[in-house]
Design a protein around this motif. Structure first.
Motif, PDB file in Angstrom:
ATOM      1  N   VAL A 116      -1.300   7.853  -1.649  1.00 47.78           N
ATOM      2  CA  VAL A 116      -1.610   6.829  -0.652  1.00 47.78           C
ATOM      3  C   VAL A 116      -1.102   7.288   0.711  1.00 47.78           C
ATOM      4  O   VAL A 116       0.065   7.649   0.855  1.00 47.78           O
ATOM      5  CB  VAL A 116      -0.975   5.470  -1.026  1.00 47.78           C
ATOM      6  N   VAL A 169      -1.762   7.691  -7.004  1.00 50.86           N
ATOM      7  CA  VAL A 169      -2.687   6.722  -7.586  1.00 50.86           C
ATOM      8  C   VAL A 169      -3.963   7.401  -8.056  1.00 50.86           C
ATOM      9  O   VAL A 169      -4.286   8.514  -7.645  1.00 50.86           O
ATOM     10  CB  VAL A 169      -3.064   5.616  -6.563  1.00 50.86           C
ATOM     11  N   LEU A 201     -11.243  -1.890  -1.017  1.00 52.57           N
ATOM     12  CA  LEU A 201     -10.750  -2.568  -2.207  1.00 52.57           C
ATOM     13  C   LEU A 201     -11.534  -3.830  -2.565  1.00 52.57           C
ATOM     14  O   LEU A 201     -11.837  -4.648  -1.699  1.00 52.57           O
ATOM     15  CB  LEU A 201      -9.277  -2.929  -2.023  1.00 52.57           C
ATOM     16  N   VAL A 254      -7.807   0.305  -7.385  1.00 52.21           N
ATOM     17  CA  VAL A 254      -6.703   1.220  -7.634  1.00 52.21           C
ATOM     18  C   VAL A 254      -6.263   1.000  -9.073  1.00 52.21           C
ATOM     19  O   VAL A 254      -5.938  -0.113  -9.463  1.00 52.21           O
ATOM     20  CB  VAL A 254      -5.539   0.975  -6.663  1.00 52.21           C
ATOM     21  N   LEU A 266       0.859  -1.777  -2.896  1.00 49.59           N
ATOM     22  CA  LEU A 266       0.873  -0.317  -2.748  1.00 49.59           C
ATOM     23  C   LEU A 266       1.935   0.139  -1.757  1.00 49.59           C
ATOM     24  O   LEU A 266       2.311  -0.603  -0.853  1.00 49.59           O
ATOM     25  CB  LEU A 266      -0.499   0.173  -2.288  1.00 49.59           C
ATOM     26  N   VAL A 277      -6.501   7.729   0.713  1.00 53.73           N
ATOM     27  CA  VAL A 277      -5.830   8.531  -0.303  1.00 53.73           C
ATOM     28  C   VAL A 277      -6.168   9.993  -0.040  1.00 53.73           C
ATOM     29  O   VAL A 277      -7.333  10.348   0.149  1.00 53.73           O
ATOM     30  CB  VAL A 277      -6.303   8.114  -1.714  1.00 53.73           C
ATOM     31  N   CYS A 289     -14.150  -0.459  -4.672  1.00 60.51           N
ATOM     32  CA  CYS A 289     -13.079   0.412  -5.144  1.00 60.51           C
ATOM     33  C   CYS A 289     -11.914  -0.384  -5.716  1.00 60.51           C
ATOM     34  O   CYS A 289     -11.572  -1.457  -5.222  1.00 60.51           O
ATOM     35  CB  CYS A 289     -12.621   1.272  -3.971  1.00 60.51           C
ATOM     36  N   VAL A 346      -8.012   6.167  -8.035  1.00 60.32           N
ATOM     37  CA  VAL A 346      -8.906   5.137  -7.517  1.00 60.32           C
ATOM     38  C   VAL A 346     -10.277   5.313  -8.152  1.00 60.32           C
ATOM     39  O   VAL A 346     -10.684   6.428  -8.470  1.00 60.32           O
ATOM     40  CB  VAL A 346      -9.014   5.157  -5.972  1.00 60.32           C
ATOM     41  N   CYS A 387     -10.868   4.037   0.459  1.00 58.49           N
ATOM     42  CA  CYS A 387     -11.188   3.171  -0.667  1.00 58.49           C
ATOM     43  C   CYS A 387     -11.209   1.716  -0.201  1.00 58.49           C
ATOM     44  O   CYS A 387     -10.170   1.157   0.148  1.00 58.49           O
ATOM     45  CB  CYS A 387     -10.120   3.398  -1.739  1.00 58.49           C
TER      46      CYS A 387
END
Length: 100
Positions: free
Chosen positions: A34, A79, A64, A99, A73, A49, A97, A81, A62
């Motif tokens: 991240v 991570v 979310l 995680v 996070l 990322v 996306c 993804v 990404c």
């Protein structure tokens, strides 16, 4: 599943070829770190990322599906993804996306 370095190298080397491999496909990107946890101009949360190298371009951006996940996070955290590749626009964009 694709290692983050492989995905970023593909887009950095040849965007057209990388789009042929990844665009509109669902991928799990593994081994990422991240870099940033932010909101876009429409107030939607995203996380970037990368591989962990300094000043890396491009990185995976990404967008979310679960905004609450962004609050948990930490910068530097490793991570995986998963999302739908939307191509390259400065960064490699992943829509829908999550995680993992």
């Amino acid at each position: 599943s694709v290692p983050i370095g492989q995905l970023l190298t593909a887009y950095k080397g040849n965007e057209i070829s990388a789009d042929n491999l990844y665009k509109e496909r669902w991928v799990s990107v593994t081994g990422g770190q991240v870099e940033r946890i932010k909101k876009d101009i429409l107030d939607k949360p995203y996380v970037t990322v990368g591989t962990g190298k300094g000043l890396e371009i491009p990185v995976v951006q990404c967008f979310l599906t679960n905004p609450d996940r962004a609050a948990t996070l930490k910068t530097g955290e490793r991570v995986t993804v998963r999302g739908r590749v939307d191509g390259l626009m400065m960064n490699v964009l992943l829509r829908e996306c999550e995680v993992l």
